[in-house]
Each structure stands twice: as structure tokens, then as C-alpha cells.
Design a protein around this motif. Structure first.
Motif, PDB file in Angstrom:
ATOM      1  N   UNK A 133       0.844  -1.196   0.000  1.00  0.00           N
ATOM      2  CA  UNK A 133       0.000   0.000   0.000  1.00  0.00           C
ATOM      3  C   UNK A 133       0.879   1.245   0.000  1.00  0.00           C
ATOM      4  N   UNK A 134       0.346   2.323  -0.569  1.00  0.00           N
ATOM      5  CA  UNK A 134       0.953   3.650  -0.477  1.00  0.00           C
ATOM      6  C   UNK A 134      -0.156   4.615  -0.087  1.00  0.00           C
ATOM      7  N   UNK A 148       3.290  13.484   4.593  1.00  0.00           N
ATOM      8  CA  UNK A 148       4.288  12.447   4.355  1.00  0.00           C
ATOM      9  C   UNK A 148       3.636  11.292   3.619  1.00  0.00           C
ATOM     10  N   UNK A 149       4.436  10.556   2.854  1.00  0.00           N
ATOM     11  CA  UNK A 149       3.968   9.367   2.152  1.00  0.00           C
ATOM     12  C   UNK A 149       4.413   8.132   2.908  1.00  0.00           C
ATOM     13  N   UNK A 150       3.569   7.105   2.907  1.00  0.00           N
ATOM     14  CA  UNK A 150       3.854   5.844   3.577  1.00  0.00           C
ATOM     15  C   UNK A 150       3.894   4.726   2.542  1.00  0.00           C
ATOM     16  N   UNK A 151       4.991   3.988   2.532  1.00  0.00           N
ATOM     17  CA  UNK A 151       5.152   2.823   1.652  1.00  0.00           C
ATOM     18  C   UNK A 151       5.127   1.590   2.543  1.00  0.00           C
ATOM     19  N   UNK A 152       4.138   0.737   2.346  1.00  0.00           N
ATOM     20  CA  UNK A 152       3.942  -0.430   3.211  1.00  0.00           C
ATOM     21  C   UNK A 152       4.357  -1.692   2.463  1.00  0.00           C
ATOM     22  N   UNK A 153       5.193  -2.514   3.104  1.00  0.00           N
ATOM     23  CA  UNK A 153       5.635  -3.777   2.501  1.00  0.00           C
ATOM     24  C   UNK A 153       5.992  -4.765   3.605  1.00  0.00           C
ATOM     25  N   UNK A 154       6.077  -6.038   3.250  1.00  0.00           N
ATOM     26  CA  UNK A 154       6.474  -7.082   4.189  1.00  0.00           C
ATOM     27  C   UNK A 154       7.938  -7.442   3.969  1.00  0.00           C
ATOM     28  N   UNK A 155       8.748  -7.206   4.985  1.00  0.00           N
ATOM     29  CA  UNK A 155      10.157  -7.605   4.902  1.00  0.00           C
ATOM     30  C   UNK A 155      10.248  -9.126   4.917  1.00  0.00           C
ATOM     31  N   UNK A 156      11.177  -9.686   4.141  1.00  0.00           N
ATOM     32  CA  UNK A 156      11.341 -11.136   4.085  1.00  0.00           C
ATOM     33  C   UNK A 156      11.820 -11.678   5.436  1.00  0.00           C
ATOM     34  N   UNK A 213       0.967  17.081  -6.328  1.00  0.00           N
ATOM     35  CA  UNK A 213       2.302  16.570  -6.641  1.00  0.00           C
ATOM     36  C   UNK A 213       2.226  15.127  -7.125  1.00  0.00           C
ATOM     37  N   UNK A 214       2.954  14.833  -8.191  1.00  0.00           N
ATOM     38  CA  UNK A 214       3.050  13.464  -8.700  1.00  0.00           C
ATOM     39  C   UNK A 214       4.427  12.928  -8.330  1.00  0.00           C
ATOM     40  N   UNK A 215       4.450  11.888  -7.500  1.00  0.00           N
ATOM     41  CA  UNK A 215       5.705  11.349  -6.976  1.00  0.00           C
ATOM     42  C   UNK A 215       5.927   9.941  -7.532  1.00  0.00           C
ATOM     43  N   UNK A 216       7.055   9.749  -8.183  1.00  0.00           N
ATOM     44  CA  UNK A 216       7.442   8.406  -8.633  1.00  0.00           C
ATOM     45  C   UNK A 216       8.323   7.788  -7.554  1.00  0.00           C
ATOM     46  N   UNK A 217       7.873   6.662  -7.013  1.00  0.00           N
ATOM     47  CA  UNK A 217       8.581   5.984  -5.927  1.00  0.00           C
ATOM     48  C   UNK A 217       9.233   4.726  -6.477  1.00  0.00           C
ATOM     49  N   UNK A 218      10.559   4.661  -6.397  1.00  0.00           N
ATOM     50  CA  UNK A 218      11.298   3.464  -6.796  1.00  0.00           C
ATOM     51  C   UNK A 218      11.870   2.808  -5.552  1.00  0.00           C
ATOM     52  N   UNK A 219      11.525   1.554  -5.334  1.00  0.00           N
ATOM     53  CA  UNK A 219      12.016   0.785  -4.187  1.00  0.00           C
ATOM     54  C   UNK A 219      12.879  -0.366  -4.700  1.00  0.00           C
ATOM     55  N   UNK A 220      14.178  -0.348  -4.364  1.00  0.00           N
ATOM     56  CA  UNK A 220      15.122  -1.354  -4.837  1.00  0.00           C
ATOM     57  C   UNK A 220      15.552  -2.264  -3.691  1.00  0.00           C
ATOM     58  N   UNK A 271      19.832  -4.823  -9.410  1.00  0.00           N
ATOM     59  CA  UNK A 271      18.767  -4.788  -8.415  1.00  0.00           C
ATOM     60  C   UNK A 271      17.444  -5.201  -9.030  1.00  0.00           C
ATOM     61  N   UNK A 272      16.561  -5.721  -8.172  1.00  0.00           N
ATOM     62  CA  UNK A 272      15.159  -5.849  -8.536  1.00  0.00           C
ATOM     63  C   UNK A 272      14.425  -4.702  -7.855  1.00  0.00           C
ATOM     64  N   UNK A 273      13.430  -4.127  -8.530  1.00  0.00           N
ATOM     65  CA  UNK A 273      12.779  -2.947  -7.961  1.00  0.00           C
ATOM     66  C   UNK A 273      11.280  -2.952  -8.230  1.00  0.00           C
ATOM     67  N   UNK A 274      10.561  -2.184  -7.407  1.00  0.00           N
ATOM     68  CA  UNK A 274       9.139  -1.874  -7.608  1.00  0.00           C
ATOM     69  C   UNK A 274       9.018  -0.385  -7.873  1.00  0.00           C
ATOM     70  N   UNK A 275       8.108  -0.014  -8.746  1.00  0.00           N
ATOM     71  CA  UNK A 275       7.849   1.395  -9.012  1.00  0.00           C
ATOM     72  C   UNK A 275       6.365   1.690  -8.842  1.00  0.00           C
ATOM     73  N   UNK A 276       6.080   2.756  -8.081  1.00  0.00           N
ATOM     74  CA  UNK A 276       4.710   3.202  -7.884  1.00  0.00           C
ATOM     75  C   UNK A 276       4.658   4.706  -8.142  1.00  0.00           C
ATOM     76  N   UNK A 277       3.626   5.150  -8.861  1.00  0.00           N
ATOM     77  CA  UNK A 277       3.410   6.583  -9.101  1.00  0.00           C
ATOM     78  C   UNK A 277       2.208   7.011  -8.258  1.00  0.00           C
ATOM     79  N   UNK A 278       2.451   7.979  -7.379  1.00  0.00           N
ATOM     80  CA  UNK A 278       1.406   8.400  -6.438  1.00  0.00           C
ATOM     81  C   UNK A 278       1.139   9.902  -6.619  1.00  0.00           C
TER      82      UNK A 278
END
Length: 281
Positions: A133-134, A148-156, A213-220, A271-278
Motif C-alpha cells: 500500500x501507499x 508524508x507518504x507511507x510505503x507499506x511492505x512485508x520484509x522477508x 504533486x506526482x511522486x514516482x517511488x522506486x524501491x530497490x 537490483x530488482x525494484x518496484x515502481x509506484x506513481x502516487x
């Protein structure tokens, strides 16, 4: 009277011009080195077959000439299965391939042969967690009036995950970078928040997040050696204020096997990455 005034102005101008001194500014110089921009980033959910590596040389401070490197031989090898990917010279400093086959947990070796010397570098591609989720808020940051923006993920579950985040807005000259690891979040659901304060930029050029604002979020997901490198880079990008670290020359992982003293600048990463535009509401 007018003639006297004109004569005075002419004499005064001659005196001023004759008092000018030519000052030669000595600018510190360094060895001209190869500069490697080799970020092979595999967007999750794509084939990742198209990749690009850029080669240039460093230049003197006032030099405006092109520094593109052409004529180099560039390959990347999968150290697990031995596959070799040739990067084709585009004659503009870029070297490209359309056949790259990314493999998680695999180690890759970059080899560059240029000007009679061989440069090598190595990195490992690790899996990146899915972004669940973002969302935006104003409650968890340093300023309760700043979005602030929140990036939610499950750590391995396995320990040793390292993360690199890049945030980009069209109106900003440069992206904002962050790095982190799972030392205190291992195996948990993570709420990673991002905030821009007015104090983050002394020149006032980076404004806080605002509606529209349009924010491109790259998570590597990155290797530990690259984490150690980019963490220093991010620290130095913060400036050199009273409590900031003193800038030092940062060596990447590109080694000159022909002449070790003639090392290259830059870094080879996979790297492997995820990209989200918010879009901020």
C-alpha cells in the motif's frame, strides 16, 4: 565645463582599467578516470531484458568538451550459469543490450575493456518485497502539518535485506534518495514513511509535498556492499554543515585489473525494484 567633465571621465576610466589585475584561479585537478554508470535494474513484473550502461571520463573543472567513451568492449556475465551478455556500443557513450536475463540470487560480473585496460566489478541481484500500500498522512513525520507518504511492505523472513528508495517529482532538479536495512524490522510488515521539510533544503528549492504533486517511488532491493556505498553518497549529498560529515572521495566497486591505481569512478549494481506513481491529494 562640459569638456572638463568629459576629460575627467576619460582619465578616470583609464585609471580604473589600468588598475585591473588578472587573477589566475588554481583549481584542484585529478587524474582523468573512467566513469561507470552501470545500474541494471529489473522492474518486477517485466522481463528486464533491455539494459543500458553509460561510460564517460572525468574532466577538468572548466572543461566543457564531450566526455563520452566510445570503442569500449562491455560485457556482463551471470556467474551462476555462465551466460554472457554483450552490450553494444551506440557511439554516444551508451552501451545497450536487449537480451539480458535477470536471475534472482545470481552474482553478475561486469567487464569493460577500454584504452588497453580492463575494469571489472561484481554485484548480486536480490529479490524485492511487494509494495502492499501507499498512502499519505501528517501524523508520523517530524512536522504534523507536513504531508508524508507511507510505503507499506512485508520484509522477508531471512535477515540481511537492504533497501534503496528514490523519490522523483517533475518540478525537482534532482531525486531524493534514502537507504535502509532490516536490522530492526526483519520479517515484519514495514510502514516506511517519507517526508520533505522546509529545513531539508537551505536554498528553499525543494518544497514539501503538496496536493497535486506526482511522486514516482522506486524501491530497490540492494546488496550489502552497494548499501554501504550509497549510504555514504546520500550522507554527503546532505551538505557540509556544522554537523554534517566531511566529503571524501568515494570509490565504487569497479577495479582496474591492468593498473589498480587507475581505478574507475562509479558503481556496477544489479537490483530488482518496484515502481509506484502516487498523486498527492
Amino acid at each position: 565645463m562640459k569638456n572638463y567633465i568629459k576629460l575627467f571621465l576619460v582619465v578616470f576610466s583609464i585609471i580604473i582599467i589600468s588598475c585591473e589585475d588578472v587573477i589566475d584561479v588554481e583549481v584542484q585537478t585529478d587524474t582523468i578516470r573512467l566513469v561507470v554508470e552501470a545500474s541494471l535494474d529489473w522492474e518486477k513484473g517485466t522481463t528486464g531484458n533491455e539494459q543500458c550502461i553509460t561510460l564517460r571520463t572525468s574532466t577538468p573543472f572548466f572543461d566543457t568538451q564531450s566526455t563520452d567513451v566510445v570503442g569500449a568492449e562491455v560485457t556482463v556475465t551471470n556467474d551462476v550459469n555462465g551466460e554472457v551478455y554483450l552490450f553494444t556500443d551506440q557511439n554516444d557513450g551508451t552501451y545497450t543490450t536487449t537480451t539480458f536475463n535477470p536471475q534472482l540470487e545470481a552474482s553478475y560480473t561486469l567487464e569493460i575493456i577500454y584504452d588497453g585496460q580492463t575494469y571489472t566489478a561484481n554485484d548480486t541481484m536480490n529479490p524485492v518485497a511487494d509494495i502492499i500500500d501507499v498512502f499519505q498522512d501528517t501524523e508520523d513525520g517530524f512536522d504534523d502539518e507536513t504531508i508524508e507518504l507511507h510505503i507499506v511492505f512485508n520484509d522477508f523472513e531471512a535477515e540481511g535485506d537492504n533497501y534503496f528508495f528514490k523519490y522523483e517529482r517533475p518540478q525537482d532538479l534532482l531525486p531524493i534518495l534514502e537507504s535502509g536495512d532490516d536490522d530492526f524490522i526483519n520479517g515484519n510488515e514495514v510502514d516506511w514513511w517519507f517526508e520533505i521539510n522546509e529545513d531539508d533544503d537551505e536554498e528553499g528549492e525543494i518544497k514539501p509535498l503538496a496536493p497535486g504533486d506526482v511522486v514516482t517511488i522506486n524501491m530497490h532491493s540492494i546488496s550489502r556492499p552497494y548499501y554501504n556505498y550509497i549510504d555514504i553518497v546520500i550522507d554527503q549529498l546532505g551538505g557540509v554543515g556544522l554537523f554534517e560529515s566531511t566529503p571524501v572521495a568515494i570509490k565504487g566497486n569497479c577495479i582496474n585489473t591492468t593498473n589498480p591505481d587507475n581505478y574507475a569512478h562509479g558503481y556496477f549494481r544489479v537490483t530488482q525494484k518496484n515502481t509506484v506513481i502516487y498523486t498527492v491529494e
